[in-house]
Design a protein around this motif. Structure first.
Motif, PDB file in Angstrom:
ATOM      1  N   LYS A  94       0.827  -1.203   0.000  1.00 51.85           N
ATOM      2  CA  LYS A  94       0.000   0.000   0.000  1.00 51.85           C
ATOM      3  C   LYS A  94       0.862   1.254   0.000  1.00 51.85           C
ATOM      4  CE  LYS A  94      -4.199  -1.848   2.220  1.00 51.85           C
ATOM      5  NZ  LYS A  94      -3.844  -3.272   2.190  1.00 51.85           N
ATOM      6  N   TYR A  95       1.950   1.251   0.769  1.00 53.22           N
ATOM      7  CA  TYR A  95       2.810   2.429   0.864  1.00 53.22           C
ATOM      8  C   TYR A  95       3.501   2.746  -0.462  1.00 53.22           C
ATOM      9  CZ  TYR A  95       2.674   4.025   5.680  1.00 53.22           C
ATOM     10  OH  TYR A  95       2.274   4.608   6.861  1.00 53.22           O
ATOM     11  N   THR A  96       3.775   1.736  -1.246  1.00 53.53           N
ATOM     12  CA  THR A  96       4.505   1.966  -2.495  1.00 53.53           C
ATOM     13  C   THR A  96       3.589   2.151  -3.704  1.00 53.53           C
ATOM     14  OG1 THR A  96       4.748  -0.439  -2.735  1.00 53.53           O
ATOM     15  CG2 THR A  96       6.581   0.763  -1.736  1.00 53.53           C
ATOM     16  N   PRO A 118      17.198  23.305   4.511  1.00 59.96           N
ATOM     17  CA  PRO A 118      17.260  21.847   4.653  1.00 59.96           C
ATOM     18  C   PRO A 118      15.989  21.283   5.267  1.00 59.96           C
ATOM     19  CG  PRO A 118      18.595  22.903   6.339  1.00 59.96           C
ATOM     20  CD  PRO A 118      18.143  23.990   5.406  1.00 59.96           C
ATOM     21  N   CYS A 119      15.677  20.038   4.903  1.00 60.71           N
ATOM     22  CA  CYS A 119      14.470  19.378   5.386  1.00 60.71           C
ATOM     23  C   CYS A 119      14.817  18.048   6.041  1.00 60.71           C
ATOM     24  CB  CYS A 119      13.501  19.132   4.232  1.00 60.71           C
ATOM     25  SG  CYS A 119      12.857  20.630   3.473  1.00 60.71           S
ATOM     26  N   ALA A 120      13.929  17.594   6.920  1.00 57.08           N
ATOM     27  CA  ALA A 120      14.124  16.320   7.612  1.00 57.08           C
ATOM     28  C   ALA A 120      12.778  15.647   7.828  1.00 57.08           C
ATOM     29  CB  ALA A 120      14.818  16.529   8.955  1.00 57.08           C
ATOM     30  N   ILE A 121      12.832  14.333   8.044  1.00 57.54           N
ATOM     31  CA  ILE A 121      11.672  13.543   8.442  1.00 57.54           C
ATOM     32  C   ILE A 121      11.879  13.096   9.883  1.00 57.54           C
ATOM     33  CG2 ILE A 121      10.437  11.359   8.112  1.00 57.54           C
ATOM     34  CD1 ILE A 121       9.826  13.133   5.843  1.00 57.54           C
ATOM     35  N   ALA A 122      10.852  13.255  10.715  1.00 63.27           N
ATOM     36  CA  ALA A 122      10.884  12.761  12.099  1.00 63.27           C
ATOM     37  C   ALA A 122       9.571  12.025  12.327  1.00 63.27           C
ATOM     38  CB  ALA A 122      11.047  13.907  13.085  1.00 63.27           C
ATOM     39  N   THR A 123       9.595  10.706  12.202  1.00 59.68           N
ATOM     40  CA  THR A 123       8.369   9.925  12.191  1.00 59.68           C
ATOM     41  C   THR A 123       8.378   8.803  13.214  1.00 59.68           C
ATOM     42  OG1 THR A 123       6.990   8.465  10.810  1.00 59.68           O
ATOM     43  CG2 THR A 123       9.335   8.491  10.325  1.00 59.68           C
ATOM     44  N   SER A 126       8.245   2.966  10.858  1.00 54.86           N
ATOM     45  CA  SER A 126       9.479   2.192  10.717  1.00 54.86           C
ATOM     46  C   SER A 126      10.358   2.763   9.611  1.00 54.86           C
ATOM     47  CB  SER A 126       9.154   0.727  10.385  1.00 54.86           C
ATOM     48  OG  SER A 126       8.661   0.613   9.058  1.00 54.86           O
ATOM     49  N   ARG A 127      11.634   2.457   9.659  1.00 54.27           N
ATOM     50  CA  ARG A 127      12.559   2.942   8.633  1.00 54.27           C
ATOM     51  C   ARG A 127      12.239   2.331   7.277  1.00 54.27           C
ATOM     52  NH1 ARG A 127      16.799   5.970   8.086  1.00 54.27           N
ATOM     53  NH2 ARG A 127      16.719   6.463  10.303  1.00 54.27           N
ATOM     54  N   ARG A 128      11.894   1.059   7.265  1.00 50.04           N
ATOM     55  CA  ARG A 128      11.621   0.390   5.993  1.00 50.04           C
ATOM     56  C   ARG A 128      10.473   1.055   5.245  1.00 50.04           C
ATOM     57  NH1 ARG A 128       9.251  -5.746   5.146  1.00 50.04           N
ATOM     58  NH2 ARG A 128       9.720  -5.944   2.930  1.00 50.04           N
ATOM     59  N   LEU A 129       9.364   1.311   5.927  1.00 46.26           N
ATOM     60  CA  LEU A 129       8.223   1.920   5.275  1.00 46.26           C
ATOM     61  C   LEU A 129       8.491   3.380   4.928  1.00 46.26           C
ATOM     62  CD1 LEU A 129       5.165   0.458   7.204  1.00 46.26           C
ATOM     63  CD2 LEU A 129       6.042  -0.197   4.963  1.00 46.26           C
ATOM     64  N   THR A 130       9.201   4.071   5.793  1.00 44.15           N
ATOM     65  CA  THR A 130       9.543   5.470   5.517  1.00 44.15           C
ATOM     66  C   THR A 130      10.357   5.576   4.237  1.00 44.15           C
ATOM     67  OG1 THR A 130       9.510   6.041   7.872  1.00 44.15           O
ATOM     68  CG2 THR A 130      10.712   7.521   6.406  1.00 44.15           C
ATOM     69  N   GLN A 131      11.404   4.781   4.138  1.00 43.10           N
ATOM     70  CA  GLN A 131      12.242   4.818   2.949  1.00 43.10           C
ATOM     71  C   GLN A 131      11.479   4.365   1.713  1.00 43.10           C
ATOM     72  OE1 GLN A 131      15.595   2.434   4.302  1.00 43.10           O
ATOM     73  NE2 GLN A 131      16.745   4.275   4.848  1.00 43.10           N
ATOM     74  N   ALA A 132      10.610   3.362   1.873  1.00 41.70           N
ATOM     75  CA  ALA A 132       9.860   2.839   0.734  1.00 41.70           C
ATOM     76  C   ALA A 132       8.940   3.895   0.133  1.00 41.70           C
ATOM     77  CB  ALA A 132       9.057   1.609   1.150  1.00 41.70           C
ATOM     78  N   VAL A 133       8.212   4.625   0.973  1.00 41.39           N
ATOM     79  CA  VAL A 133       7.261   5.602   0.447  1.00 41.39           C
ATOM     80  C   VAL A 133       7.987   6.821  -0.116  1.00 41.39           C
ATOM     81  CG1 VAL A 133       6.806   6.922   2.568  1.00 41.39           C
ATOM     82  CG2 VAL A 133       4.984   6.624   0.855  1.00 41.39           C
ATOM     83  N   LEU A 134       9.100   7.217   0.482  1.00 37.68           N
ATOM     84  CA  LEU A 134       9.869   8.334  -0.061  1.00 37.68           C
ATOM     85  C   LEU A 134      10.447   7.977  -1.421  1.00 37.68           C
ATOM     86  CD1 LEU A 134      11.784   9.646   3.098  1.00 37.68           C
ATOM     87  CD2 LEU A 134       9.647  10.491   2.124  1.00 37.68           C
ATOM     88  N   GLU A 135      10.940   6.742  -1.548  1.00 32.64           N
ATOM     89  CA  GLU A 135      11.483   6.286  -2.827  1.00 32.64           C
ATOM     90  C   GLU A 135      10.386   6.157  -3.881  1.00 32.64           C
ATOM     91  OE1 GLU A 135      13.562   2.706  -1.918  1.00 32.64           O
ATOM     92  OE2 GLU A 135      15.126   3.743  -0.752  1.00 32.64           O
ATOM     93  N   ALA A 136       9.212   5.704  -3.459  1.00 26.83           N
ATOM     94  CA  ALA A 136       8.100   5.540  -4.402  1.00 26.83           C
ATOM     95  C   ALA A 136       7.705   6.879  -5.021  1.00 26.83           C
ATOM     96  CB  ALA A 136       6.903   4.918  -3.699  1.00 26.83           C
ATOM     97  N   HIS A 137       7.850   7.959  -4.270  1.00 26.58           N
ATOM     98  CA  HIS A 137       7.515   9.291  -4.769  1.00 26.58           C
ATOM     99  C   HIS A 137       8.747  10.061  -5.249  1.00 26.58           C
ATOM    100  CE1 HIS A 137       3.260   9.250  -3.774  1.00 26.58           C
ATOM    101  NE2 HIS A 137       3.554   8.687  -2.619  1.00 26.58           N
ATOM    102  N   ASN A 138       9.907   9.402  -5.220  1.00 26.74           N
ATOM    103  CA  ASN A 138      11.157  10.005  -5.707  1.00 26.74           C
ATOM    104  C   ASN A 138      11.474  11.318  -4.987  1.00 26.74           C
ATOM    105  OD1 ASN A 138      13.463   9.945  -7.349  1.00 26.74           O
ATOM    106  ND2 ASN A 138      12.509  11.241  -8.912  1.00 26.74           N
ATOM    107  N   VAL A 145      18.066  14.603   6.708  1.00 23.98           N
ATOM    108  CA  VAL A 145      18.024  13.732   7.890  1.00 23.98           C
ATOM    109  C   VAL A 145      16.689  12.995   7.896  1.00 23.98           C
ATOM    110  CG1 VAL A 145      17.952  13.655  10.417  1.00 23.98           C
ATOM    111  CG2 VAL A 145      19.556  15.192   9.270  1.00 23.98           C
ATOM    112  N   ILE A 146      16.716  11.692   8.215  1.00 25.92           N
ATOM    113  CA  ILE A 146      15.499  10.904   8.369  1.00 25.92           C
ATOM    114  C   ILE A 146      15.615  10.116   9.670  1.00 25.92           C
ATOM    115  CG2 ILE A 146      14.078   9.041   7.437  1.00 25.92           C
ATOM    116  CD1 ILE A 146      15.085   9.835   4.640  1.00 25.92           C
ATOM    117  N   LEU A 147      14.763  10.433  10.642  1.00 23.95           N
ATOM    118  CA  LEU A 147      14.700   9.696  11.903  1.00 23.95           C
ATOM    119  C   LEU A 147      13.357   8.991  11.995  1.00 23.95           C
ATOM    120  CD1 LEU A 147      17.316  11.116  12.852  1.00 23.95           C
ATOM    121  CD2 LEU A 147      16.245  11.351  15.092  1.00 23.95           C
TER     122      LEU A 147
END
Length: 234
Positions: A94-96, A118-123, A126-138, A145-147
């Motif tokens: 669903k996230y991707t 500069p921008c950052a994510i603070a969520t 999980s890291r896996r889903l965070t990275q997956a959705v960011l990559e899906a939207h390029n 920074v991503i925490l």
């Protein structure tokens, strides 16, 4: 308590701001519906119905804290690691493929990049889903920074994730602008000494009064900022 809401103008909301930090779910992406579906499906696998108070009780806390909550409240026999892994697998598709960015989010990220902010994510996710959705939207490259909830032991409303993010950005908290969608997130940003803008989201609309009371700004979406910023630059 945060100051009374000011009208959002592009120049105003970014005044004296040197970094922008985004929560993820319900703030940068429209994803809260995913977790309602997953909670229902996950508990059903153990022969349980989802309690009415579940979403309110887990709002803002980290993914690890949420797994502990599920394990203790519902007597889940699996390990914390397995619970988180199962949730990730259930949400990944669903996230991707089904989770969109909030309206105006990409335009705002491009604008911030053009300003050298500069921008950052603070969520809490999980890291896996965070990275997956960011990559899906390029859009991964927009964030310095991503925490995630796996990096911080104390979830929101504690300020830890925001203070840690500011430290990694090497920006004083007072010069950071945070975007959040739930009161606990706004409280965390306030406790970190940051300026916070609350964003509308269908899943937290019942908390709109609290969000408006706690946050410095309130927006419907990122076009609220972009439209008025463009108007000023004409």
């Amino acid at each position: 308590m945060a100051p009374e809401n000011k009208k959002v103008w592009g120049r105003d909301i970014l005044e004296d701001i040197r970094a922008v930090i985004f929560d993820l779910d319900g703030t940068l992406i429209d994803s809260m519906w995913v977790w309602r579906d997953i909670d229902i499906e996950y508990l059903k696998g153990f022969g349980l119905d989802m309690p009415d108070d579940l979403q309110e009780n887990i709002a803002g806390i980290s993914v690890t804290q949420t797994a502990v909550y599920f394990k203790e409240r519902f007597h889940i026999p699996d390990s914390i690691e397995k619970i988180i892994g199962d949730w990730d697998r259930m949400a990944l598709e669903k996230y991707t493929t089904q989770v969109p960015l909030k309206p105006g989010a990409l335009e705002f990220l491009k604008y911030l990049k053009s300003r050298g902010i500069p921008c950052a994510i603070a969520t809490s996710n999980s890291r896996r889903l965070t990275q997956a959705v960011l990559e899906a939207h390029n859009i991964t490259g927009y964030f310095q920074v991503i925490l995630t909830g796996e990096d911080i032991h104390k979830g929101k409303p504690e300020p830890d994730v925001y203070l840690e993010t500011a430290g990694k950005l090497k920006i004083e908290p007072g010069h950071c602008l945070v975007f959040e969608d739930i009161p606990y997130g706004v409280m965390a940003a306030n406790r970190a000494g940051m300026t916070c803008a609350a964003i509308d989201d269908p899943d937290s609309r019942w908390q709109e009064e609290d969000k408006r009371r706690l946050a410095r700004y309130y927006i419907q979406d990122y076009f609220d900022i972009m439209f008025q910023t463009y108007e000023e630059l004409k």
